[in-house]
Design a protein around this motif. Sequence first.
Motif, PDB file in Angstrom:
ATOM      1  N   ILE A 181       0.865  -1.183   0.000  1.00 21.92           N
ATOM      2  CA  ILE A 181       0.000   0.000   0.000  1.00 21.92           C
ATOM      3  C   ILE A 181       0.900   1.231   0.000  1.00 21.92           C
ATOM      4  O   ILE A 181       1.805   1.336   0.832  1.00 21.92           O
ATOM      5  N   VAL A 182       0.650   2.129  -0.928  1.00 23.39           N
ATOM      6  CA  VAL A 182       1.418   3.373  -0.995  1.00 23.39           C
ATOM      7  C   VAL A 182       0.443   4.536  -0.843  1.00 23.39           C
ATOM      8  O   VAL A 182      -0.547   4.614  -1.560  1.00 23.39           O
ATOM      9  N   VAL A 183       0.722   5.403   0.109  1.00 22.47           N
ATOM     10  CA  VAL A 183      -0.130   6.579   0.302  1.00 22.47           C
ATOM     11  C   VAL A 183       0.735   7.828   0.151  1.00 22.47           C
ATOM     12  O   VAL A 183       1.734   7.983   0.852  1.00 22.47           O
ATOM     13  N   HIS A 184       0.329   8.673  -0.771  1.00 21.26           N
ATOM     14  CA  HIS A 184       1.141   9.875  -0.997  1.00 21.26           C
ATOM     15  C   HIS A 184       0.792  10.976  -0.014  1.00 21.26           C
ATOM     16  O   HIS A 184       1.582  11.860   0.229  1.00 21.26           O
ATOM     17  N   GLY A 185      -0.383  10.917   0.570  1.00 20.71           N
ATOM     18  CA  GLY A 185      -0.781  11.909   1.575  1.00 20.71           C
ATOM     19  C   GLY A 185      -0.590  11.364   2.976  1.00 20.71           C
ATOM     20  O   GLY A 185       0.345  10.602   3.240  1.00 20.71           O
ATOM     21  N   ASN A 186      -1.520  11.733   3.859  1.00 22.90           N
ATOM     22  CA  ASN A 186      -1.421  11.320   5.259  1.00 22.90           C
ATOM     23  C   ASN A 186      -2.302  10.101   5.533  1.00 22.90           C
ATOM     24  O   ASN A 186      -3.247   9.830   4.798  1.00 22.90           O
ATOM     25  N   VAL A 187      -2.014   9.423   6.620  1.00 23.82           N
ATOM     26  CA  VAL A 187      -2.890   8.322   7.036  1.00 23.82           C
ATOM     27  C   VAL A 187      -3.340   8.538   8.478  1.00 23.82           C
ATOM     28  O   VAL A 187      -2.679   9.244   9.245  1.00 23.82           O
ATOM     29  N   GLY A 188      -4.455   7.925   8.831  1.00 23.49           N
ATOM     30  CA  GLY A 188      -5.006   8.074  10.179  1.00 23.49           C
ATOM     31  C   GLY A 188      -4.339   7.142  11.181  1.00 23.49           C
ATOM     32  O   GLY A 188      -3.179   6.750  11.011  1.00 23.49           O
ATOM     33  N   ASN A 189      -5.102   6.769  12.207  1.00 25.92           N
ATOM     34  CA  ASN A 189      -4.570   5.916  13.269  1.00 25.92           C
ATOM     35  C   ASN A 189      -4.503   4.449  12.846  1.00 25.92           C
ATOM     36  O   ASN A 189      -5.248   4.006  11.978  1.00 25.92           O
ATOM     37  N   GLU A 190      -3.639   3.729  13.525  1.00 30.00           N
ATOM     38  CA  GLU A 190      -3.557   2.267  13.437  1.00 30.00           C
ATOM     39  C   GLU A 190      -3.244   1.751  12.038  1.00 30.00           C
ATOM     40  O   GLU A 190      -3.686   0.665  11.654  1.00 30.00           O
ATOM     41  N   ALA A 191      -2.479   2.513  11.271  1.00 29.63           N
ATOM     42  CA  ALA A 191      -2.052   2.005   9.962  1.00 29.63           C
ATOM     43  C   ALA A 191      -1.192   0.769  10.184  1.00 29.63           C
ATOM     44  O   ALA A 191      -0.318   0.749  11.042  1.00 29.63           O
ATOM     45  N   GLY A 192      -1.501  -0.275   9.419  1.00 29.93           N
ATOM     46  CA  GLY A 192      -0.678  -1.483   9.482  1.00 29.93           C
ATOM     47  C   GLY A 192      -0.839  -2.291  10.760  1.00 29.93           C
ATOM     48  O   GLY A 192       0.012  -3.126  11.072  1.00 29.93           O
ATOM     49  N   ALA A 193      -1.920  -2.072  11.495  1.00 27.44           N
ATOM     50  CA  ALA A 193      -2.123  -2.843  12.721  1.00 27.44           C
ATOM     51  C   ALA A 193      -2.185  -4.331  12.398  1.00 27.44           C
ATOM     52  O   ALA A 193      -2.737  -4.728  11.379  1.00 27.44           O
ATOM     53  N   TYR A 194      -1.595  -5.146  13.250  1.00 29.51           N
ATOM     54  CA  TYR A 194      -1.608  -6.605  13.127  1.00 29.51           C
ATOM     55  C   TYR A 194      -0.984  -7.104  11.816  1.00 29.51           C
ATOM     56  O   TYR A 194      -1.295  -8.197  11.346  1.00 29.51           O
ATOM     57  N   MET A 195      -0.125  -6.307  11.235  1.00 24.23           N
ATOM     58  CA  MET A 195       0.487  -6.683   9.955  1.00 24.23           C
ATOM     59  C   MET A 195       1.342  -7.942  10.127  1.00 24.23           C
ATOM     60  O   MET A 195       2.047  -8.101  11.104  1.00 24.23           O
ATOM     61  N   ARG A 196       1.254  -8.825   9.142  1.00 21.69           N
ATOM     62  CA  ARG A 196       2.063 -10.053   9.180  1.00 21.69           C
ATOM     63  C   ARG A 196       3.092 -10.087   8.070  1.00 21.69           C
ATOM     64  O   ARG A 196       4.117 -10.745   8.182  1.00 21.69           O
ATOM     65  N   ARG A 197       2.766  -9.456   6.956  1.00 20.92           N
ATOM     66  CA  ARG A 197       3.703  -9.360   5.833  1.00 20.92           C
ATOM     67  C   ARG A 197       3.303  -8.177   4.990  1.00 20.92           C
ATOM     68  O   ARG A 197       2.235  -7.618   5.150  1.00 20.92           O
ATOM     69  N   GLY A 198       4.170  -7.815   4.040  1.00 22.17           N
ATOM     70  CA  GLY A 198       3.812  -6.755   3.118  1.00 22.17           C
ATOM     71  C   GLY A 198       4.471  -5.437   3.491  1.00 22.17           C
ATOM     72  O   GLY A 198       5.264  -5.358   4.434  1.00 22.17           O
ATOM     73  N   VAL A 199       4.124  -4.424   2.699  1.00 22.15           N
ATOM     74  CA  VAL A 199       4.762  -3.119   2.860  1.00 22.15           C
ATOM     75  C   VAL A 199       3.708  -2.015   2.834  1.00 22.15           C
ATOM     76  O   VAL A 199       2.800  -2.045   2.003  1.00 22.15           O
TER      77      VAL A 199
END
Lengths: 272, 435, 565
Positions: free
Chosen positions: A149-167
């Motif tokens: 996931i690529v975000v050029h702007g801002n992100v809110g809370n809990e980005a990538g929570a419980y992530m197991r793999r990926g970018v």
Amino acid sequence: MMNLYPTKKFRFPITAECISPDVFQDKKIEEIRRLTVWEGNKQRILGELFKVKESESETKMVVINIHGDVSRVRRIGAYMTSGQIVIYGNAGMHLGEEMEGGEIIVRGNVGCWAGSMMKGGKIEIYGNAGNYLGAPYRGVNKGMRGGEIVVHGNVGNEAGAYMRRGVIKVYGNAGQFAGLRMQNGTIYVQKDCEARVGACMKDGKIIVSGFLESVLPTFTIEGLKEKVKIENDETAEGPFYLFLGDTAEDGKGKLYVSKTKNPHLNRYEKLL
Amino acid sequence: MRTVKHVTCPVCGCLCDDLELTIKDEKVVKVKNGCALCKAKFLGYSKHRVLKPLVRKNGRFFEVSYEEAVSRAAEILTEANYPLLYGWSMTSCEAVSAGIELAEEIGGVIDTTSTLCHGPSTLGIQDVGISSATLGQVRHRADLIVYWGSNPLIAHPRHMERYTIFRKGRFQKEKRKLIVVDVRKTETAETADIFLQIKPNMDYEVLQALRALIRDQELDVDEVAGIPTERLEEIADTMVECRFGALFFGSGLTMTRGKNRNIDAVLSLVSDLNKLTKFIAMPMRGHFNVTGADMILTWQTGYPYAVDFSLGYPRYNPGETSAVDILLREESDAALVVASDPVASLPRKAAEHLAENPLIVVDPHMSATARMADVVLPSTFVGIESGGTAYRMDHVPLPLKKIVEPPEGILSDEEILRIILSEVKRKKAEQMENP
Amino acid sequence: MKMELIIRNGFVFDPINGVKGEKMDIAVRDGKIVERVNERKALEIDASGMLVMPGGVDIHCHIAGSEVNAGRLLRPEDHFKYSERKTATTRSGSGHSVPSTFTTGYRYSRMGYTTIMNPAMPPLMAKHTHKELNDTPMVDKGSFPLLGDWWFVLEHLSNGRIEECARYVAWLMTSTKGYAVKIVNPGGVEAWGFGHNVHSLDEQVPNFNITPREIIRGLCKVNKLLNLPHTIHVHTNNLGKPGNYTTTLETMKCVEDLAADDKPVIHITHCQFSAFKGSDWKTLRSGAEEIARYVNNHSHVTLDMGQVVFTDTTTMTADAPFQYTLHELTGSKWTNQDVETETSVGIVPFRYRRKSYVHAMQWSIGLELALLIKDPWKIFLTTDHPNAGPFTAYPRIISWLMSRRAREATMKKINRRAQSKSLLPSITRELDFYEIAVMTRAGQAKALGLKDKGHLGVGADADIAVYKINPEELDPSRDYKIVRKAFRRAAYTVKGGEIVARNGEILKHVKGATLWLKVKTSQQTKVNEDLKRRFRDYWTVEYENYPVSENSLDISHPINVEAKI
């Protein structure tokens, strides 16, 4: 190539997980128009809410272009495995939820839970993303398991929570609790980050190149690094403080925080 | 004059059921065993009553029959594309049950005041679970009590007297140790053995630090939220060394920065402590039956609050299907408010959207929300003028009693909801016949 | 209203009345089985080429009450992909392993089940349990109050006051509208109040002068004194621990001398979890042979399987110390709820994996028990829903019991080591429809003492299941997939004389009654007065607010029990 144009400004939540290359594949335009969607508590067909037009395409890949504001339309691209969705406007919640492949491009902002529980494929957002980017549904302990996931702007809370793999790459700012309970994978925040980054992380990598409000007391300083690899050929230039945590869960996650942007953290240096 | 014993108090989540009321001329004139909040309710509830159903026409309220008001309410709800049914924490389980069926029938969203108080506690539980107990277990066994972000002496006045500090139990005759954690020195903090005054919005950091400390991890920092690390080590030791600890948390934890993640941390701390001793946690639920509303929603739909029936089956995702968020995004087009006064408690913008759309209020009072309504259906006071079931904060169900007769002709929440439901069904059947 | 129904030409399996697949008609009037009806007026079901059985009876399934609801609340992830839409006849709902109440009733009805027992009711929470049962449609239901760690039981039994204990149990049974005495890890649950457990039948329970053996024996005597229709219903000590089969054997032995007239005096529930040999998880082996041998040689025991199916589920029991161990073992989220002076409950989500040695062994042990115990009247089909898997897996389990091929097909997919340690390959037995009818209805009804359930004799409740299976044409050993499919969706489910489901579709939402015991003893008033006086020393609610009133049951079905005391 299918083009969708909203027929009106939506007021009620629209649930439309049928907007997916997997569903559109091998369907005639008439069939696509008749796909079921929900507007609030009323069942509709896609053709009532969108003008559907077919246009020439060079690729065999199923491509869906959405022209206009679909910020109230939820679950676009959910479960998709291939093809492409391009949204020329803002998109609603659960965009690309549980997607396994293909690509979603948004030329605007997206709501919460974009890429939730994603397993593969790519989502690129040119505007901002809401809370819970890539994070799982309530009670689920498996977040993103692959893809990017690529975000050029801002992100809110809990980005990538419980992530197991990926970018996840964020070229703007991130809210609180980025990388909460992550077990593996990489989160990169180019600009500033609110507190509690990496809370309860067990493993994986978080890189903050901007200002970080504070480091949790349960992270311990490990060293200084000149640069950090984000993925394949992309690196973030440091120097970075390297913290390990979250010790509240005996975690061994790596948290890299820019040294130059965070003079308030230099007190950790005496521990090195 | 007559007395009624063993009455359950319809005020806070303590749900004390040992009240003794003296009734004279169908009025409560004396309350024995009750706290100040309880007395205020039983002796003063009958002020500002609405005694006739009201329907707004051309901006003005007109007194009408229940029949006409219900018909108007059913019309609003049947036509709505995304109606919201909100409140439910100060009425009986039986009324909530009727409300859920109505929400399902009209494809609406039903949400409780949990959304504004302990919704985050539920989210925390759904992430990590909760080690808990009934209050009697605490009374019989706990030698350490912790109140975190909660001020029971004011908000739950008999909590300490009935269940914790001032009550003896089978295995706990000695005085118990009391720790209070808060951002200011509250009335409860005044009575504590240990008071931990932490910097506002830093509960999460303190909780995580305690979690690391009970795992014998060393911290790289000298202080957390204004508390020296050595002091936190002492607190961690106190928690580990107790025989049975009980931690109660309030909106000082659920509604401050971090919200459900604060609860995630506090529940994780308590869960971790069970490796070393016995420890339980409990949310200090406010309204007397907010727990009951959660319970019924859970068994009928699978989900405790913020349940969206718009697709014909229950869906749940606070943030998406929760009342405040729906109102802030201006998605709903009608609302039914039961046993709650959201205009007084919701964020201003959310309250404005609520008032802008057709609004039906079922309430004994002329509340702030009722004043904004299009239809007002007066109801009885549950637990005073009508009975039912309510759940204590520890999930113990208790009977609510009808103590006195309601004003003539006034129906209960449950009765009103049932007739709205049958009117909605009738209207829908009619529409099916003449589309 | 005179409702008449005739089910024609089915192959009837009615084990209680000795009917083994004979072609016959079943006549129904006003909710009861009758000799005959007016054939011209009666509604007719053509059951030619189909199986006709009494409605299914489930002796042990956690479907309602505070612990089940805590499980639902804990697990939105269990529900969000398993939603059921509202229809003209049915309410909506959700859930895979812990479904919402309406959905639970519909799912049972679709499988032809009509009576279910909810086996773990914390007495203080009885009002909650019954509210949920009111909202569980399509089936008759009962609940077992948890009594093995109730302070009054521990106190009276430690002082040898069996009769007094019996009167207290009678009060509680009637007050909570309960159906049977449930004992879970006796003594261990009380010990859990301070975070401990007990580990053998003769270990002293902390703070009480009593042992698990004395609790089990004492309540077994109480059960007999009170003349209760079911036996004591026991979840053993050491459940879920390697080596526990010896505890199970000892538990059965410890009441051997209390039996008379070949009648059962103890039911060991979800026995699979209590049939582990070995000293740790690595050396885990099956103890099914030893348990089966004992059961085959004794007549005072009944069991149910607690069969594991490979799926994601939710474990929940009053054995809170065991649930905590499970939490530590898996790292999954954990909910615990201790209930003052009575009991506790623990909940942990769990996934049974084919490739896990332990889980695969558990799968094997359950089936070994069912197949090695010769008499189907002694062992019943359950999954201890949802502990070993959701009840919706019953058709799959039926196919394993009826078909060696079905077992082999699954066997091929499980953990290799478990394949080599499993006793299943050596077992050739394949159950027939008669035996299945015993294990899924007749035997369960008999063990529960439900006189009007589990059979199709005149006077029985007209709870009937019709399945699309022709036993003359179909070989269940070979066509196990057809068997599975047929049991998943009954062709017809008849409840109280009405057709409520057809081919998996719910035709009518009916309430179903709550079965409970009204136990009469002498000198009960004195006991009640004593209880009232001491009540506030034990609980934090008032004596007057504790009982479940009969009018709070939507349909109350009291069963009068005259005690011997």
